[in-house]
Write an enzyme that holds these catalytic residues in place. Sequence first.
Site, PDB file in Angstrom:
ATOM      1  CG  ASP A 191      -2.118   0.958   1.029  1.00 26.57           C
ATOM      2  OD1 ASP A 191      -2.463   1.246  -0.135  1.00 26.57           O
ATOM      3  OD2 ASP A 191      -2.684   1.398   2.042  1.00 26.57           O
TER       4      ASP A 191
ATOM      5  CG  ASP B 257       9.219  42.613  -1.337  1.00 28.83           C
ATOM      6  OD1 ASP B 257       9.677  43.388  -2.215  1.00 28.83           O
ATOM      7  OD2 ASP B 257       8.273  42.918  -0.590  1.00 28.83           O
TER       8      ASP B 257
END
Length: 764
Positions: free
Chosen positions: A218, A563
Amino acid sequence: MLPFAPVEDPWDQEDMEVFGSTSSSEPQVVFTMKNAATVMREHERKEVNDLKMVDEPMEEGEPVSCRREELVKEVPITQHVKEGYEKADPAQFDLLKVLGQGSFGKVFLVRKKTGPDAGQLYAMKVLRKASLKVRDRVRTKMERDILVEVNHPFIVKLHYAFQTEGKLYLILDFLRGGDVFTRLSKEVLFTEEDVKFYLAELALALDHLHRLGIVYRDLKPENILLDEIGHIKLTDFGLSKESVDQEKKAYSFCGTVEYMAPEVVNRRAHSQSADWWSYGVLMFEMLTGTLPFQGKDRNETMNMILKAKLGMPQFLSAEAQSLLRMLFKRNPANRLGSEGVEEVKRHAFFASIDWNKLYKREVQPPFRPASGKPDDTFCFDPEFTAKTPKDSPGLPASANAHQLFKGFSFVATSIAEEYKITPVTSSNVLPIVQINGNAAQFSEAYELKEDIGIGSYSVCKRCIHSASNVEFAVKIIDKNKRDPSEEIEILMRYGQHPNIISLKEVFDDGKYVYLVTDLMKGGELLDRILKKKCFSEQEASNVLYVITKTVECLHSQGVVHRDLKPSNILYMDESAHPDSIKICDFGFAKQLRGENGLLLTPCYTANFVAPEVLTQQGYDAACDIWSLGVLLYTMLAGYTPFSNGPNDTPEEILLRIGNGRFSLSGGIWDNISRGAKDLLSHMLHMDPHQRYTAEQVLKHPWITQREQLPRHQPNSDEPPQEAVAAPYSVLARNPNRHHPILEPVTASRLAQRRNMKKRTSTGL
């Protein structure tokens, strides 16, 4: 019984140049076989070695004897309790938060109240017996049995297992980093270096299971958890099969269909080799952001796994392509890993991995999950964590069910030795971040004061903590205008750095997010530049060193600020000492993504934007160096290199940046050292590939020998205030033109696909 799936590779003869774009063709699917519904109906009527093959869970009344594999798993096992220690029970755990919920029960974050591990945090998986069909009960007991047997650094550890009349309890490691699926959903795809690290640790975990005769069956991102450092742990063993080797193969049809190997889809005998196919699917998904085999429904997906031709994404490295080709072999005997993990480890894709160091957890993970306090659940789905943790009474199960779970209880034998540590209490929990529920809580805890700053998407105010009377700053972000999740994650992850603003608390009322941070009483670097007109070379070098050292740390972790400007760099106190500097406002910051590490979303403040951003060529950490170069220029000259005055239009400023024209001669520059000019020319280089890195800046003589630089301020005839302030006033008048709203990653088509279809196979 159907024959094996065709043994040819699932790759097209002609590789796809661009994978996953709207213009590229979908993987070619050849539907020459019976459709999957017919296959399933035929198999429901077939029996293999007298084992009935059914896909759906069996009903309560169906004889268990029809499934030999399940009958075997009902043999009671010896109870594992260390002598002198009492069995655990629900009363010994405080429920803190809900981590997940499924049809069979819930997973809670809990704290142990008694015993040598009192105060320790765990994940408690609670399953209602009455909700479990016979096969699901077998899987739960199988998961418990496997976890008792397994002890590995990359596999989740079972600490306790116990039951009440109506419920089953598994007490497991609590992994604060969430699962890989959550990270993948946020970032769409990973870099090859990230994928290499995760796959390498996963290979060691799978090998350990295979050596114990366990097929996992799984494998998917949801079942791979991350600890607070960033290492993986494999979890959820409900579908695993014990005692399977090449002579004893499994026949069950189980797992998540998109990750199933062809022999599992065909319901033929399968062994550990099936896990390596799923391993390839996981690798493909992490590298490309999409699944290799996914149809419009379950049947079409199964058909694709058995027959589809798939194009190889050409942006992947040759080593990655080679590994995928060797994992996607439809004949399991030819699949890489079928002869053991060593052939996987020898593949060129893993050439840079030191497997011994990896096993000892000495290799630094490429990604550190956001985490604050030990009980922080920021990395988990708020759909669950917002719920009130409550373990409701479970209905009594049948007597047969109780017999099935005989011997379920377990206490880890190393529990006393492992937890000779200081218990986790409120006194030693780091008060870094707490995700709180609503604005009412914020208003109860803090008193809002005057504005400190106003941006396009947020406002920053001074606030006072009501209980302690201590001053803080709060950034209030409008969620309709900007997704603050990445800013929060970055601040949570790196806010412990001495020169990065520290995040204290986070509140979310649905419309606004409140980020409580330190109050920077020393003011902005911009104010200091305006006050002094210009810096001495020594002070400028000291300031640049502190900021660049911090940026280097961020870049090493794959974070770009995007920035950097004087108004986003603040002093902690009025001493204005360079060491008190902190970088603030991570609203535009991003974790680098993509195989080439480039970002393509332009966001910038004029004067501090790199030219390649303007031409939208994509940019990486080099854009931050450009901004630091502009900052250095401004500190030395008292004005920015691309602004002539307050009347400049944004278009004029941006045009000068695009042309890369700036002066290092005349006026004040006649008094600036050659070393400063040399460093500036490298930091403001037009070509980002030739521009200095943060490491190169720090090694430049003008930085390393800064104690020898002039301490006096050069005379300047320039009017600095107007020149420096011009770009910011221009942007204040036109905020939307130059700060485009960045849509969150969750708005992408891939992320929407994941959100619409959350794959599950075991309920929890």
